[in-house]
Design an enzyme around this catalytic site. Structure first.
Site, PDB file in Angstrom:
ATOM      1  N   THR A 163      34.999   1.232  30.751  1.00 43.61           N
ATOM      2  CA  THR A 163      35.755   2.451  30.449  1.00 43.61           C
ATOM      3  C   THR A 163      35.053   3.289  29.382  1.00 43.61           C
ATOM      4  OG1 THR A 163      37.805   1.293  30.959  1.00 43.61           O
ATOM      5  CG2 THR A 163      38.003   3.292  29.653  1.00 43.61           C
ATOM      6  N   VAL A 164      34.746   2.660  28.247  1.00 45.72           N
ATOM      7  CA  VAL A 164      34.183   3.416  27.114  1.00 45.72           C
ATOM      8  C   VAL A 164      32.724   3.801  27.385  1.00 45.72           C
ATOM      9  CG1 VAL A 164      33.644   3.325  24.657  1.00 45.72           C
ATOM     10  CG2 VAL A 164      35.764   2.283  25.504  1.00 45.72           C
ATOM     11  N   GLU A 187      34.023   4.824  14.251  1.00 46.07           N
ATOM     12  CA  GLU A 187      35.132   5.778  14.423  1.00 46.07           C
ATOM     13  C   GLU A 187      36.005   5.432  15.628  1.00 46.07           C
ATOM     14  OE1 GLU A 187      35.902   8.638  12.174  1.00 46.07           O
ATOM     15  OE2 GLU A 187      37.623   7.915  13.274  1.00 46.07           O
ATOM     16  N   ILE A 247      41.164   9.910  17.759  1.00 48.59           N
ATOM     17  CA  ILE A 247      41.619  10.511  16.490  1.00 48.59           C
ATOM     18  C   ILE A 247      40.577  10.263  15.411  1.00 48.59           C
ATOM     19  CG2 ILE A 247      43.410  10.502  14.702  1.00 48.59           C
ATOM     20  CD1 ILE A 247      45.298   9.195  16.692  1.00 48.59           C
ATOM     21  N   GLY A 251      42.851   2.498  32.121  1.00 50.67           N
ATOM     22  CA  GLY A 251      41.757   2.140  31.200  1.00 50.67           C
ATOM     23  C   GLY A 251      42.202   2.048  29.755  1.00 50.67           C
ATOM     24  N   GLU A 298      43.171  -3.653  26.881  1.00 48.99           N
ATOM     25  CA  GLU A 298      42.022  -4.527  26.664  1.00 48.99           C
ATOM     26  C   GLU A 298      41.808  -5.381  27.909  1.00 48.99           C
ATOM     27  OE1 GLU A 298      40.118  -4.479  23.687  1.00 48.99           O
ATOM     28  OE2 GLU A 298      41.333  -2.682  23.594  1.00 48.99           O
ATOM     29  N   ASP A 309      45.676  -6.443  18.857  1.00 43.55           N
ATOM     30  CA  ASP A 309      44.792  -5.279  18.760  1.00 43.55           C
ATOM     31  C   ASP A 309      45.236  -4.383  17.591  1.00 43.55           C
ATOM     32  OD1 ASP A 309      42.780  -3.339  20.191  1.00 43.55           O
ATOM     33  OD2 ASP A 309      44.590  -2.148  19.888  1.00 43.55           O
ATOM     34  N   LYS A 357      43.283  -3.405  14.016  1.00 40.43           N
ATOM     35  CA  LYS A 357      43.090  -2.022  13.549  1.00 40.43           C
ATOM     36  C   LYS A 357      43.675  -1.813  12.151  1.00 40.43           C
ATOM     37  CE  LYS A 357      42.956  -0.143  18.238  1.00 40.43           C
ATOM     38  NZ  LYS A 357      43.804   0.281  19.361  1.00 40.43           N
ATOM     39  N   GLY A 399      41.584   5.259  26.166  1.00 41.86           N
ATOM     40  CA  GLY A 399      41.115   5.925  27.384  1.00 41.86           C
ATOM     41  C   GLY A 399      39.669   6.355  27.226  1.00 41.86           C
TER      42      GLY A 399
END
Ligand code: NAP
Ligand code: HSE
Length: 439
Positions: free
Chosen positions: A14-15, A128, A135, A186, A189, A200, A204, A309
């Site tokens: 996805t990323v 980031e 964001i 997407g 995880e 998760d 964070k 996403g």
């Protein structure tokens, strides 16, 4: 002529696909995007069809080949998991290569070790995309808010669970169906239990707290509860009482009374929580995330946007790539650059509070016998433990019993646990059906 900066991409899921799509189409973007070239990509399955136009000859299933390739100057880690991701990051750093990573699981557990190695090698590790998807939150918290005494960080920082809770609340969709949707979009995880069980979000909040309070956080000590056992009944009752339920990650600085040295004493937790409808976090819906930071002298500042996403996450990854590439290009031209962020890691001790000492408001749903005096008995036991009640109502009653909802004022978690232990023993109480914190 200026040489292009060579990127090694670990992962084309996805990323990784989102990143490749941006780098493949530099038109209309920042001019630096055209100076970046993906020279090597690692995937697990060489046969899987890819959703992006890539020269097949640069794809390998050995991620170490990518890190070791002399044409790779910056390694972008978008594969996830703890190993081999951590070892690949450490190898890249030892080889003098900067890292951009979206991997919060690795950063939350090995951030200190990675930062120290990066400082020793004089390379950058930019993260980031690891928190809040698209964001911009890492740079602001690390740099723009640096002059503040941060008191509290409250975040909706998991897109999957926020998407699930929103769809359950607004559309009444079943939990399992929405989870499947979130996976297809997407957001989730590879093992979605990391999302729905709160891990998760715990990764964070560990990262955000480390930056906000200036020290490494013991990730495994963060009390963590997810949404998998949440009943739609509680969402409905919370709504009736003027609240939304969200999975919140909270980090609060309790230092003033607890420590006299420079150590920080912090209350961290991840759990489903009730938010009053007028609170700015209550309107954060779908895959969106928001992080509310309270500090002195800034007051309150909130960061809001898409939290997961391909597109939003790639937006953050590419911004980090541009930062490193910009510096490398300046170096190629013989210009000196001093980036103060490299020295931002002057660690102090951060101690996590005993969960019993954490202050919180509470929502409690009890199933009781529908007999006179039950509300009084429950109220007495809260009173005995010094728990002050904001409201207590009976919302439903039928042959099998009554449902009583209690909202308390802020008390320590220990007080509420002790009260509930005693309340559970009352003969009129059939079950403590739900207990959440409230903002
Ligand atoms: P994903 O779709 O599962 O993609 C992972 C990619 O890594 C796949 O291309 C996979 O190869 C490759 N890969 C995994 N293990 C590998 C190995 N041992 N060797 C070589 N390649 C390997 O995951 P994702 O959603 O892109 O997430 C990647 C990272 O970004 C994770 O750390 C995640 O937490 C983080 N992140 C994700 C989001 C999001 O919205 N998805 C947002 C922020 C951060 P195959 O394609 O061959 O399986
Ligand atoms: N699975 C994560 C989420 C991806 O849903 O928030 C973004 O970090």
């Amino acid at each position: 002529m200026t040489q292009k900066i060579g990127i090694g991409l670990l992962g084309l899921g996805t990323v990784g696909t989102g990143v490749a799509n941006i780098l493949n189409s530099p038109e209309g973007r920042h001019p630096l995007v055209a100076s970046i070239n993906i020279v090597r990509i690692a995937v697990r399955d060489l046969q899987r069809p890819r959703l992006v136009n890539i020269d097949q000859s640069i794809i390998t299933n050995d991620p170490y080949e990518v890190v070791k390739d002399p044409n790779v100057e910056v390694v972008v880690e978008a594969m996830g998991g703890l190993e081999p991701a951590r070892s690949l990051i450490m190898l890249a750093i030892a080889s003098g290569k900067s890292i951009v990573t979206a991997n919060k699981a690795v950063v939350a557990r090995y951030g200190k070790e990675i930062a120290e190695a990066a400082n020793a090698s004089g390379v950058y590790v930019l993260i980031e995309a690891a928190v809040g998807g698209g964001i911009p939150i890492i740079e602001p918290i690390k740099q723009s808010l640096g002059g503040n005494r941060i008191q509290k960080v409250t975040g909706i920082i998991n897109g999957t669970t926020n998407y699930i809770l929103t769809q359950m609340t607004k559309r009444g969709t079943k939990y399992q169906d929405v989870l499947k949707e979130a996976q297809e979009l997407g957001y989730a995880e590879s093992d979605p239990s990391a999302d729905v069980d709160g891990h998760d979000a715990a990764d964070k909040i560990a990262i955000l707290s480390g930056l906000a309070f200036g020290g490494a956080i013991d990730r495994e000590s963060i009390p963590t509860k997810g949404i998998s056992t949440l009943e739609s009944k509680d969402i409905i009752y919370a709504n009736k009482l003027g609240y939304e339920i969200k999975l919140l990650a909270i980090a609060e600085n309790l230092s003033e009374s607890a420590t006299k040295d420079s150590s920080a004493y912090l209350a961290l937790r991840v759990e489903p929580s009730l938010i009053p409808k007028e609170h700015p976090l209550s309107g954060v819906n779908g895959v969106n995330n928001a992080i509310l930071i309270e500090g002195d002298p800034i007051g309150q500042v909130m960061f809001y946007g898409p939290g997961a996403g391909a597109g939003p996450t790639a937006s953050a990854v590419v911004a980090d790539i541009l930062n490193v590439a910009g510096i490398k290009l300046m170096q190629q031209r013989g210009e000196k650059s001093l980036d103060p962020l490299l020295s931002a890691f002057s660690w102090r001790n951060c101690f996590l509070a005993n969960p019993r000492e954490m202050p919180q408001k509470n929502y409690v749903r009890l199933i009781t016998a529908d007999t006179p005096g039950v509300i009084g008995s429950v109220g007495n036991l809260f009173g005995k433990n010094d728990v002050s009640i904001e409201s207590i109502v009976q919302l439903d009653s039928n042959k099998t019993g009554a449902e009583i909802i209690v909202i308390t004022h802020e008390v320590s978690k220990g007080q509420i646990i002790d009260s509930l232990e005693e309340i559970e023993k009352l003969t009129e109480v059939i079950q403590i059906a739900a207990h959440f914190s409230c903002l």
